[in-house]
Design an enzyme around this catalytic site. Structure first.
Site, short mmCIF file in Angstrom:
data_model
loop_
_atom_site.label_atom_id
_atom_site.label_comp_id
_atom_site.label_asym_id
_atom_site.label_seq_id
_atom_site.Cartn_x
_atom_site.Cartn_y
_atom_site.Cartn_z
CE1 TYR A 107 -4.62 -0.68 0.25
CE2 TYR A 107 -3.67 -2.74 1.25
CZ TYR A 107 -4.50 -2.18 0.70
OH TYR A 107 -6.04 -2.74 0.29
N GLY A 153 -12.82 4.63 9.02
CA GLY A 153 -12.98 3.07 8.99
C GLY A 153 -13.97 2.80 10.33
N GLY A 187 -22.14 -12.93 19.80
CA GLY A 187 -22.40 -12.12 18.68
C GLY A 187 -23.00 -13.36 17.67
CB ALA A 192 -20.12 -14.13 15.90
CB ALA A 339 -18.52 -14.60 0.68
CG HIS A 435 -20.32 -32.57 -16.01
ND1 HIS A 435 -21.02 -32.62 -15.05
CD2 HIS A 435 -19.65 -33.82 -16.15
CE1 HIS A 435 -21.10 -33.88 -14.72
NE2 HIS A 435 -20.37 -34.71 -15.39
C1 FAD Z 1 -12.13 -8.90 11.40
C2 FAD Z 1 -12.58 -8.09 10.06
C3 FAD Z 1 -12.81 -8.93 8.98
C4 FAD Z 1 -13.11 -8.58 8.03
N1 FAD Z 1 -13.40 -9.41 6.83
C5 FAD Z 1 -13.72 -8.85 5.67
C6 FAD Z 1 -13.87 -9.36 4.34
O1 FAD Z 1 -13.61 -10.87 4.25
N2 FAD Z 1 -14.41 -9.21 3.47
C7 FAD Z 1 -14.80 -7.84 3.37
O2 FAD Z 1 -15.30 -7.21 2.19
N3 FAD Z 1 -14.77 -6.83 4.23
C8 FAD Z 1 -14.22 -7.47 5.35
N4 FAD Z 1 -14.14 -6.77 6.53
C9 FAD Z 1 -14.73 -5.22 6.63
C10 FAD Z 1 -13.71 -4.54 6.05
O3 FAD Z 1 -12.42 -4.67 6.77
C11 FAD Z 1 -13.96 -2.81 6.06
O4 FAD Z 1 -15.17 -2.77 5.51
C12 FAD Z 1 -12.92 -2.07 5.24
O5 FAD Z 1 -11.88 -2.22 5.82
C13 FAD Z 1 -13.51 -0.41 5.31
O6 FAD Z 1 -12.37 0.18 4.54
P1 FAD Z 1 -12.25 1.52 5.37
O7 FAD Z 1 -11.33 2.30 4.40
O8 FAD Z 1 -13.61 2.44 5.42
O9 FAD Z 1 -11.57 1.53 6.80
P2 FAD Z 1 -10.40 0.69 7.01
O10 FAD Z 1 -9.58 -0.22 5.98
O11 FAD Z 1 -10.35 0.23 8.38
O12 FAD Z 1 -9.17 2.06 7.14
C14 FAD Z 1 -9.59 3.09 7.98
C15 FAD Z 1 -7.91 3.45 8.41
O13 FAD Z 1 -7.98 4.64 8.95
C16 FAD Z 1 -7.00 4.73 10.04
N5 FAD Z 1 -7.37 5.67 11.16
C17 FAD Z 1 -8.40 5.56 11.79
N6 FAD Z 1 -8.60 6.84 12.65
C18 FAD Z 1 -7.36 7.71 12.17
C19 FAD Z 1 -6.81 8.88 12.41
N7 FAD Z 1 -7.60 9.75 13.25
N8 FAD Z 1 -5.98 9.48 11.75
C20 FAD Z 1 -5.14 8.74 10.79
N9 FAD Z 1 -5.76 7.44 10.53
C21 FAD Z 1 -6.75 6.87 11.01
C22 FAD Z 1 -7.23 3.48 10.56
O14 FAD Z 1 -5.79 3.01 11.06
C23 FAD Z 1 -7.37 2.44 9.39
O15 FAD Z 1 -5.96 2.29 8.82
C24 FAD Z 1 -13.72 -7.21 7.98
C25 FAD Z 1 -13.48 -6.56 8.92
C26 FAD Z 1 -13.07 -7.06 10.00
C27 FAD Z 1 -13.14 -5.98 11.24
N1 NAD Z 2 -16.54 -12.02 5.18
C1 NAD Z 2 -16.83 -10.47 5.20
O1 NAD Z 2 -17.32 -9.79 4.31
C2 NAD Z 2 -16.88 -9.74 6.68
C3 NAD Z 2 -16.06 -10.59 7.68
C4 NAD Z 2 -15.94 -9.82 8.96
C5 NAD Z 2 -16.47 -8.71 9.09
N2 NAD Z 2 -17.21 -8.15 8.08
C6 NAD Z 2 -17.81 -6.59 8.22
O2 NAD Z 2 -17.41 -6.37 9.26
C7 NAD Z 2 -18.50 -5.77 10.12
C8 NAD Z 2 -18.60 -6.18 11.47
O3 NAD Z 2 -18.59 -7.59 11.89
P1 NAD Z 2 -19.61 -8.05 13.06
O4 NAD Z 2 -19.65 -9.52 12.91
O5 NAD Z 2 -19.06 -7.55 14.33
O6 NAD Z 2 -20.87 -7.44 13.13
P2 NAD Z 2 -22.27 -7.83 12.28
O7 NAD Z 2 -23.20 -6.59 12.55
O8 NAD Z 2 -22.08 -8.65 11.27
O9 NAD Z 2 -22.75 -8.69 13.78
C9 NAD Z 2 -22.91 -8.37 14.89
C10 NAD Z 2 -23.96 -9.46 15.57
O10 NAD Z 2 -23.85 -9.25 17.10
C11 NAD Z 2 -25.16 -9.17 17.53
N3 NAD Z 2 -25.01 -8.42 18.84
C12 NAD Z 2 -24.94 -7.24 19.18
N4 NAD Z 2 -24.83 -6.95 20.37
C13 NAD Z 2 -25.14 -8.16 21.09
C14 NAD Z 2 -25.20 -8.19 22.24
N5 NAD Z 2 -25.22 -7.27 23.27
N6 NAD Z 2 -25.54 -9.56 22.57
C15 NAD Z 2 -25.47 -10.52 21.70
N7 NAD Z 2 -25.16 -10.37 20.50
C16 NAD Z 2 -25.24 -9.11 19.96
C17 NAD Z 2 -26.12 -8.73 16.59
O11 NAD Z 2 -27.29 -8.96 16.69
C18 NAD Z 2 -25.36 -9.17 15.07
O12 NAD Z 2 -25.83 -10.43 15.00
C19 NAD Z 2 -19.94 -6.70 9.47
O13 NAD Z 2 -20.92 -5.78 9.50
C20 NAD Z 2 -19.17 -6.78 8.01
O14 NAD Z 2 -19.65 -5.53 7.12
C21 NAD Z 2 -17.29 -8.59 6.71
#
Ligand code: FAD
Ligand code: NAD
Length: 461
Positions: A107, A153, A187, A192, A339, A435
């Site tokens: 990046y 983010g 969750g 989760a 997904a 297939h």
């Molecule tokens: C565990 C997990 C798994 C995920 N898996 C998937 C997946 O499989 N597929 C998918 O499509 N999405 C997935 N997501 C969601 C995906 O990561 C986010 O939707 C995506 O990263 C959002 O992009 P963004 O640019 O908004 O934020 P981010 O990519 O999170 O970037 C935000 C950036 O801002 C920086 N930042 C924050 N505050 C400040 C500040 N004050 N000054 C300077 N920098 C700052 C942070 O350090 C970070 O680098 C997942 C999320 C999590 C938490």
């Molecule tokens: N494969 C992917 O694309 C992927 C993978 C990971 C995360 N993400 C992104 O990151 C976001 C965050 O993921 P996430 O799993 O934390 O959020 P989420 O919004 O998908 O799920 C949160 C879950 O927690 C439950 N919950 C909230 N408060 C609760 C409580 N007090 N007790 C019990 N259950 C409670 C909600 O009902 C919900 O089912 C997702 O919405 C998704 O957009 C995407």
């Protein structure tokens, strides 16, 4: 000034080109981006390619992100586990950190190749055209910019229950010293279910505590079920003791809060400069990602529209096109595939059966298929694949597709293109299959499983 600025602040609309040029020259940058994650990096690179002078700031690097630590590349996860069951936990962690460092390097290179100036430090908006960056040593530097883009983010939210500090979130989950043998996950969303698969796949005992009818259920309006969720406190006791609202007591090595994420706006000073936030703290934006302050824009999770990496990329791309590319463009949120990388994985695009019933004007046809893919029948592995197509009976248009089974995400990406093009069921049927693949089932589902009129099942064959 040859650079053409579009969708600039309305207040400047009546100033002459010369005045505009002078004003522009007074800014340090045409664009200053806060947050170098998925959306921020994309927006700054593309804006620079359109000729803008771009600066971006990002929190100091750390493999475990938090409110004050981050790293270029952002929350770049996307689980898919390829390790064998007899894995080495420490090796896995080491490889994960190596991968984050590698991605951060990529990046950084992309930004510098595009001519974007990167600053390490915490960004804060101090005026409609001014960002203050607090550097590692505490010194603060202010930069002015014609446009500011907030792309900070989101971060994990922790339920406010006594002993919550004993729990972890996804930030720390892959940095535990040891593989937790017994885990409670709170969750029922993406994180989760994915972590439940990861830890269960590694042989741990996992209890998933969710409050809706099923994990991954959509929130239905006005209905919040409390099926199975710890309501009591977490207590340290030869592990962590959790009491569920069924009265059951579990003693575990780790409690994971996977209860959703909240937009990263708390420390950005946005409200003080007049930027409107919604009740969750998300930045309110219009269809072009612009806030109520014309020079300030926001994309990605911080706007809480659809929190996925490719969506942040789309919003970043279209921001650059709108502001610096001469083509005002709104993101299209229709037919975005997604997904869940659990075991087996599942993937969907378009409307679910429930959504189609709610939104359709006519009858809905549902086609389903459940089978053991041929690659499993030979190996003897029992791993069923399920597929579904939801079709508008009148127009024959495919409204939604879903799949649970090996390679679901890989297969659904292609199906998403078909839905985006408005494909009909007849066009699916006339497509020749590959297939022996599992995917060919999507073009060979001939008999209707059920027909639904006005939300009521007519037949349930
Ligand atoms: C565990 C997990 C798994 C995920 N898996 C998937 C997946 O499989 N597929 C998918 O499509 N999405 C997935 N997501 C969601 C995906 O990561 C986010 O939707 C995506 O990263 C959002 O992009 P963004 O640019 O908004 O934020 P981010 O990519 O999170 O970037 C935000 C950036 O801002 C920086 N930042 C924050 N505050 C400040 C500040 N004050 N000054 C300077 N920098 C700052 C942070 O350090 C970070 O680098 C997942 C999320 C999590 C938490
Ligand atoms: N494969 C992917 O694309 C992927 C993978 C990971 C995360 N993400 C992104 O990151 C976001 C965050 O993921 P996430 O799993 O934390 O959020 P989420 O919004 O998908 O799920 C949160 C879950 O927690 C439950 N919950 C909230 N408060 C609760 C409580 N007090 N007790 C019990 N259950 C409670 C909600 O009902 C919900 O089912 C997702 O919405 C998704 O957009 C995407």
């Amino acid at each position: 000034m040859s650079r053409k600025m579009l969708i600039d602040g309305e207040a400047n609309n009546n100033i002459s080109n010369n005045e505009e040029e002078v004003q522009l020259l007074q800014y340090d940058f045409d664009l200053f981006v806060i947050g170098a994650g998925s959306g921020g990096v994309r927006a700054s690179r593309f804006s620079a390619q359109f000729g803008a002078k771009v600066g971006i700031c990002e929190l100091p690097f750390h493999p475990i992100s938090s409110e004050v630590l981050g790293g270029v590349g952002g929350t770049s996860y996307g689980w898919e586990l390829n390790e064998k069951i007899d894995f080495n936990w420490k090796k896995l962690l080491h490889k994960k950190t190596e991968e984050i460092v590698r991605l951060t390097g990529i990046y950084k290179r992309l930004l510098s190749n595009a001519g974007v100036k990167l600053f390490e430090g915490e960004g804060k908006v101090v005026g409609p055209n001014e960002v203050e960056v607090t550097q590692l040593d505490g010194t603060k530097i202010c930069y002015s910019a014609k446009h500011i883009l907030v792309a900070t983010g989101s971060r994990a939210q922790r339920p406010d229950i006594p002993g919550q500090e004993l729990a972890i979130t996804s930030d720390e989950a892959l940095s535990l010293d040891e593989l937790p043998k017994r885990v409670v996950i709170l969750g029922g969303g993406y994180i989760a279910v994915e972590f439940a698969s990861i830890w269960r796949g590694m042989g741990s005992t996992v209890d998933l505590c969710f409050r809706k009818e099923l994990p991954l259920s959509c929130e239905k309006s006005g209905r919040k079920e409390s099926k199975f969720a710890p309501t009591d406190n977490l207590v340290r006791e030869d592990g962590i003791k959790v009491r569920t609202d069924h009265g059951e007591e579990l003693v575990v090595d780790a409690v994971l809060f996977a209860t959703g994420r909240i937009p990263n706006t708390k420390r950005l000073n946005l409200e003080a400069v007049g930027v409107e936030l919604d009740r969750t703290g998300a930045v309110k934006v219009d269809e072009y990602s612009r806030t109520n302050i014309p020079s300030i824009w926001a994309i990605g999770d911080v706007t809480n529209r659809m929190n996925l990496t490719p969506v942040a990329l789309m919003e970043g791309t279209l921001f650059a096109k709108t502001v610096f590319g001469g083509q005002p463009s709104k993101p299209d949120y229709g037919n975005i595939p997604c997904a869940v990388f659990c075991i087996p994985p599942l993937s969907v695009v378009g409307l679910s059966e429930e959504q189609a019933i709610e939104q359709a004007k006519g009858d809905i046809l549902v086609f389903t298929s459940g089978f053991n893919p041929m690659k499993n029948t030979i190996s003897g592995r029992q791993e069923k694949t399920l597929m579904k197509l939801v079709v508008d009976a009148e127009t024959d248009k495919v409204l939604g597709a879903s799949m649970c089974g090996p390679d679901a995400a890989e297969i659904m990406q292609g199906i998403a293109i078909a839905l985006k093009c408005g494909a009909t069921k007849a066009q699916f049927d006339s497509t020749v299959g590959i297939h022996p693949s599992a995917a060919e089932e999507f073009v060979t589902m001939r008999s209707v499983t059920r027909r639904i009129a006005f939300g009521k099942p007519k037949t349930n064959l």
